[in-house]
Design a protein around this motif. Structure first.
Motif, PDB file in Angstrom:
ATOM      1  N   ARG A  23       0.848  -1.204   0.000  1.00 25.76           N
ATOM      2  CA  ARG A  23       0.000   0.000   0.000  1.00 25.76           C
ATOM      3  C   ARG A  23       0.877   1.245   0.000  1.00 25.76           C
ATOM      4  N   ASN A  27      -0.718   6.001   5.119  1.00 31.67           N
ATOM      5  CA  ASN A  27      -1.873   5.201   4.747  1.00 31.67           C
ATOM      6  C   ASN A  27      -3.179   5.747   5.302  1.00 31.67           C
ATOM      7  N   CYS A  31      -6.469   2.421   1.490  1.00 34.37           N
ATOM      8  CA  CYS A  31      -5.361   1.495   1.221  1.00 34.37           C
ATOM      9  C   CYS A  31      -5.260   0.414   2.297  1.00 34.37           C
ATOM     10  N   ASP A  55       3.858  -3.597   6.566  1.00 32.71           N
ATOM     11  CA  ASP A  55       3.942  -2.139   6.430  1.00 32.71           C
ATOM     12  C   ASP A  55       4.499  -1.582   7.730  1.00 32.71           C
ATOM     13  N   THR A  87      -2.101   2.970  -5.083  1.00 34.34           N
ATOM     14  CA  THR A  87      -0.845   3.729  -5.112  1.00 34.34           C
ATOM     15  C   THR A  87      -0.501   4.083  -6.553  1.00 34.34           C
ATOM     16  N   SER A  94       4.883   2.024   0.281  1.00 35.56           N
ATOM     17  CA  SER A  94       5.475   2.051   1.611  1.00 35.56           C
ATOM     18  C   SER A  94       6.593   1.024   1.779  1.00 35.56           C
TER      19      SER A  94
END
Length: 328
Positions: A23, A27, A31, A55, A87, A94
């Protein structure tokens, strides 16, 4: 819609034993909901597959949805399928280990900036990436499995990215997708409480925002949140940025924005731009950003550059109001 690319994505998913979901940085509900929702669907449908969502930049606002996976060694990425959701550009992904994956799929609803990935499914007219994931499930509901957990994740992103279904881009198809999720079982009272209840201290911050709102001659409402104000109210960058939603109900102000000092060495200032009727993404793109037509972000590096952005937005609104009717 786009049946062929969805069939290709499903075929790729079936081909790989290990899948990583990715994602964007900073965020948000969309996402997070899309990645967690698709992960849950894949785990239910293909329990023999390894599905990871890693993440290192979690959102406090969305921590009620639960944690992501712990980091794994880089070697596990190399024979895996990567799916990047919500994205538009590679710079905003990320987890940079997406580059290690054998193949990459891009699923997005932003205005295309980069056509990265081996398989690309972009529908910029969609209200959210989560709507696309819901549509993906509906398209193959005879094969894919869903439960209330997956539905809650996906519905969260649909609600937040559409402004509770009031923004441009919401269609009958949006609501049909939402209905399928509701039918899977969602505790909407619990979900909305987690999304929209504020601490008393944050309400006091919002009161300060209302006192400081400024409006240009042609209807650009804006607020500047410096580091001192963030420290006064003990705000995270995410909490400070969320104040842009407090400016969305001023009659005649059809564009609104928040400037938030990042406090980094570059002196960068995060800009969140929103609008109704008029499209503001060209301004965001001029100032190191982009996004949707009426909801986007940018970055400036001084108060002077912030003032230039405001001036450009004011000129845009002047031209729009002189050539259009029906705005409020």
């Amino acid at each position: 819609m786009n049946r062929e690319v969805k069939e290709l994505i499903l075929e790729k998913i079936k081909q790989y034993n290990r899948i990583f979901l990715f994602r964007h940085v900073r965020n948000d509900g969309d996402c997070v909901g899309a990645t967690k929702g698709l992960k849950r669907i894949l785990q239910l449908t293909f329990p023999q597959k390894e599905v990871y969502l890693i993440d290192e930049n979690p959102s406090d606002y969305l921590k009620f949805l639960g944690p992501d996976d712990e980091a794994v060694c880089d070697d596990l990425y190399r024979d895996a399928l990567g799916i990047v959701i919500d994205t538009a550009s590679e710079a905003r992904i990320s987890n940079k280990n997406y580059k290690l994956c054998k193949e990459v799929i891009k699923i997005d609803h932003h205005i295309p900036l980069e056509n990265y990935g081996d398989v690309i499914w972009v529908e910029e007219e969609r209200s959210s990436a989560c709507e696309m994931i819901a549509d993906f499930y509906r398209t193959f509901s005879d094969e894919l499995k869903i439960d209330s957990e997956a539905a809650t994740y996906i519905y969260t992103g649909m609600v937040t990215d559409s402004g509770r279904f009031k923004y441009e881009g919401v269609t009958g198809e949006t609501m049909r997708n939402a209905a399928v999720l509701l039918d899977a079982g969602i505790n909407t009272e619990w979900l909305y409480a987690n999304l929209y209840l504020d601490e008393l201290g944050y309400l006091k911050f919002k009161a300060e925002v209302y006192n400081r709102i400024q409006i240009t001659e042609n209807g650009v409402a804006y607020i500047y949140i410096d580091k001192a104000m963030q420290e006064k109210f003990s705000l995270s960058l995410e909490e400070a940025s969320a104040c842009v939603s407090s400016l969305d109900s001023i009659r005649g102000a059809i564009c609104w924005m928040a400037f938030i000092e990042n406090g980094d060495a570059e002196g960068s200032i995060r800009v969140r731009l929103r609008s109704r009727f008029v499209h503001v993404n060209p301004i965001a793109e001029k100032y190191h950003g982009g996004g949707h037509a009426c909801a986007c972000g940018a970055t400036v590096y001084s108060r002077e550059e912030a003032n230039a952005l405001i001036k450009d937005a004011d000129a845009l609104l002047k031209e729009y109001k002189e050539t259009h009717e029906g705005w409020l």
